[in-house]
Design a protein around this motif. Structure first.
Motif, mmCIF file in Angstrom:
data_model
loop_
_atom_site.group_PDB
_atom_site.id
_atom_site.type_symbol
_atom_site.label_atom_id
_atom_site.label_comp_id
_atom_site.label_asym_id
_atom_site.label_seq_id
_atom_site.Cartn_x
_atom_site.Cartn_y
_atom_site.Cartn_z
ATOM 1 N N ASN A 119 0.869 -1.178 0.000
ATOM 2 C CA ASN A 119 0.000 0.000 0.000
ATOM 3 C C ASN A 119 0.915 1.240 0.000
ATOM 4 O OD1 ASN A 119 -1.791 2.038 0.501
ATOM 5 N ND2 ASN A 119 -2.942 0.943 2.083
ATOM 6 N N TRP A 120 1.347 1.637 -1.188
ATOM 7 C CA TRP A 120 2.381 2.681 -1.286
ATOM 8 C C TRP A 120 1.901 4.055 -0.823
ATOM 9 C CZ3 TRP A 120 5.844 -0.588 -1.014
ATOM 10 C CH2 TRP A 120 5.896 -1.714 -1.821
ATOM 11 N N PRO A 121 0.639 4.462 -1.100
ATOM 12 C CA PRO A 121 0.199 5.766 -0.565
ATOM 13 C C PRO A 121 0.229 5.804 0.962
ATOM 14 C CG PRO A 121 -1.293 5.012 -2.290
ATOM 15 C CD PRO A 121 -0.365 3.875 -2.006
ATOM 16 N N GLU A 122 -0.240 4.716 1.587
ATOM 17 C CA GLU A 122 -0.222 4.666 3.057
ATOM 18 C C GLU A 122 1.226 4.640 3.576
ATOM 19 O OE1 GLU A 122 -0.820 4.937 6.740
ATOM 20 O OE2 GLU A 122 -2.461 5.245 5.329
ATOM 21 N N GLY A 123 2.078 3.913 2.864
ATOM 22 C CA GLY A 123 3.504 3.871 3.238
ATOM 23 C C GLY A 123 4.128 5.263 3.151
ATOM 24 N N GLY A 124 3.784 6.002 2.100
ATOM 25 C CA GLY A 124 4.302 7.368 1.943
ATOM 26 C C GLY A 124 3.844 8.262 3.089
ATOM 27 N N ALA A 125 2.572 8.082 3.494
ATOM 28 C CA ALA A 125 2.045 8.893 4.600
ATOM 29 C C ALA A 125 2.762 8.539 5.904
ATOM 30 C CB ALA A 125 0.537 8.672 4.736
ATOM 31 N N ALA A 126 2.994 7.231 6.123
ATOM 32 C CA ALA A 126 3.693 6.800 7.351
ATOM 33 C C ALA A 126 5.123 7.354 7.360
ATOM 34 C CB ALA A 126 3.708 5.270 7.433
ATOM 35 N N LEU A 127 5.776 7.292 6.192
ATOM 36 C CA LEU A 127 7.151 7.820 6.117
ATOM 37 C C LEU A 127 7.158 9.330 6.386
ATOM 38 C CD1 LEU A 127 10.113 7.223 5.568
ATOM 39 C CD2 LEU A 127 9.683 7.590 3.135
ATOM 40 N N GLY A 128 6.132 10.033 5.892
ATOM 41 C CA GLY A 128 6.037 11.478 6.137
ATOM 42 C C GLY A 128 5.931 11.785 7.621
ATOM 43 N N ARG A 129 5.166 10.952 8.365
ATOM 44 C CA ARG A 129 5.028 11.168 9.811
ATOM 45 C C ARG A 129 6.357 10.918 10.532
ATOM 46 N NH1 ARG A 129 -0.113 8.951 8.634
ATOM 47 N NH2 ARG A 129 0.521 6.805 9.025
ATOM 48 N N ILE A 130 7.074 9.877 10.084
ATOM 49 C CA ILE A 130 8.385 9.592 10.695
ATOM 50 C C ILE A 130 9.341 10.749 10.401
ATOM 51 C CG2 ILE A 130 10.414 8.072 10.583
ATOM 52 C CD1 ILE A 130 8.509 5.736 10.023
ATOM 53 N N ARG A 131 9.324 11.228 9.158
ATOM 54 C CA ARG A 131 10.235 12.310 8.755
ATOM 55 C C ARG A 131 10.035 13.546 9.637
ATOM 56 N NH1 ARG A 131 8.888 13.141 3.307
ATOM 57 N NH2 ARG A 131 7.467 14.778 3.951
ATOM 58 N N LYS A 132 8.746 13.836 9.928
ATOM 59 C CA LYS A 132 8.453 15.017 10.747
ATOM 60 C C LYS A 132 9.072 14.882 12.146
ATOM 61 C CE LYS A 132 4.330 17.200 12.196
ATOM 62 N NZ LYS A 132 2.893 17.047 12.227
ATOM 63 N N LEU A 133 8.875 13.731 12.780
ATOM 64 C CA LEU A 133 9.406 13.568 14.146
ATOM 65 C C LEU A 133 10.929 13.502 14.149
ATOM 66 C CD1 LEU A 133 6.981 11.248 16.127
ATOM 67 C CD2 LEU A 133 6.919 13.693 15.729
ATOM 68 N N VAL A 134 11.517 12.865 13.118
ATOM 69 C CA VAL A 134 12.994 12.843 13.060
ATOM 70 C C VAL A 134 13.509 14.275 12.871
ATOM 71 C CG1 VAL A 134 15.021 12.054 11.754
ATOM 72 C CG2 VAL A 134 13.158 10.457 12.225
ATOM 73 N N GLY A 135 12.793 15.079 12.072
ATOM 74 C CA GLY A 135 13.188 16.482 11.877
ATOM 75 C C GLY A 135 13.165 17.258 13.193
ATOM 76 N N ILE A 136 12.115 17.025 14.006
ATOM 77 C CA ILE A 136 12.042 17.709 15.312
ATOM 78 C C ILE A 136 13.209 17.255 16.196
ATOM 79 C CG2 ILE A 136 10.673 17.974 17.427
ATOM 80 C CD1 ILE A 136 8.153 17.618 15.667
ATOM 81 N N ASN A 137 13.457 15.935 16.221
ATOM 82 C CA ASN A 137 14.559 15.427 17.047
ATOM 83 C C ASN A 137 15.911 15.957 16.580
ATOM 84 O OD1 ASN A 137 13.642 14.116 19.232
ATOM 85 N ND2 ASN A 137 13.906 12.043 18.449
ATOM 86 N N LEU A 138 16.054 16.119 15.267
ATOM 87 C CA LEU A 138 17.306 16.675 14.736
ATOM 88 C C LEU A 138 17.505 18.101 15.254
ATOM 89 C CD1 LEU A 138 19.781 16.832 12.894
ATOM 90 C CD2 LEU A 138 18.241 17.295 10.970
ATOM 91 N N LEU A 139 16.452 18.917 15.168
ATOM 92 C CA LEU A 139 16.577 20.302 15.636
ATOM 93 C C LEU A 139 16.874 20.348 17.144
ATOM 94 C CD1 LEU A 139 13.677 22.012 13.649
ATOM 95 C CD2 LEU A 139 16.145 22.234 13.256
#
Ligand code: HEM
Length: 154
Positions: A119-139
């Protein structure tokens, strides 16, 4: 070499590994994967990257508080006597730990499930959520390293 050297080195190495890897993932690997890979390959790549990277994050989240509390006892007379930046460092660590646990326990399984179901659209959405939290942790991680290195006098 003083007794302080070992926990200090371990502490800084753990911070460098965690924060440096997040910087590489966000600033280098993410744009390269977007430009070169289609969704299925990209999502599978990230699931494998996280599987390998998170083992090292687990090492860091264990080493940072143990070495940090050790240094705290060696360098300062009690908890209250430490400068405020050490208290801030500890508080930010707890936020970073909570975000990491959210990714590891909730969001990564969502990404893996979407990949298993193709389910690639759902996978893309899940990856987007991970990216956001990793971005916050990076900052947060960059801010803590800058703060700790500056050793402000407040
Ligand atoms: C429970 C969590 C933590 C505790 C108790 C803690 C405690 C400490 C203490 C006591 C020092 C020595 C301060 C000094 O000598 O003036 C230190 C240094 C440092 N900490 Fe932490 N820390 C924690 C988490 C973190 C995190 C999450 C990071 C970054 C991601 C970090 C990065 C650093 C760095 C880079 C230094 C070296 C600063 C310097 O002397 O140049 N720490 N920490």
């Amino acid at each position: 070499m003083t007794a302080f050297a070992a926990p200090y080195s371990l502490h800084v190495l753990a911070a460098v590994i965690w924060v440096g890897a997040m910087f590489f993932a966000w600033m280098v690997l993410r744009p390269a994967a977007v430009s070169e890979l289609q969704a299925p390959e990209r999502l599978k790549l990230w699931a494998e990257v996280f599987r390998r990277f998170f083992r090292w994050v687990w090492v860091s989240v264990v080493v940072l508080p143990i070495s940090g509390i050790g240094m705290w006892h060696m360098r300062f007379d009690g908890l209250e006597a430490a400068p405020r930046y050490v208290h801030i460092m500890t508080g930010v660590f707890l936020v970073m730990l909570a975000l990491f646990l959210r990714i590891q326990l909730l969001q990564l399984p969502e990404l893996k499930r979407a990949i298993a179901e193709q389910n690639w659209p759902e996978g893309g959405a899940a990856l987007g959520r991970i990216r956001k939290l990793v971005g916050i942790n990076l900052l947060l991680g960059l801010a803590v390293v800058a703060l700790a290195s500056a050793r402000p006098l407040f």
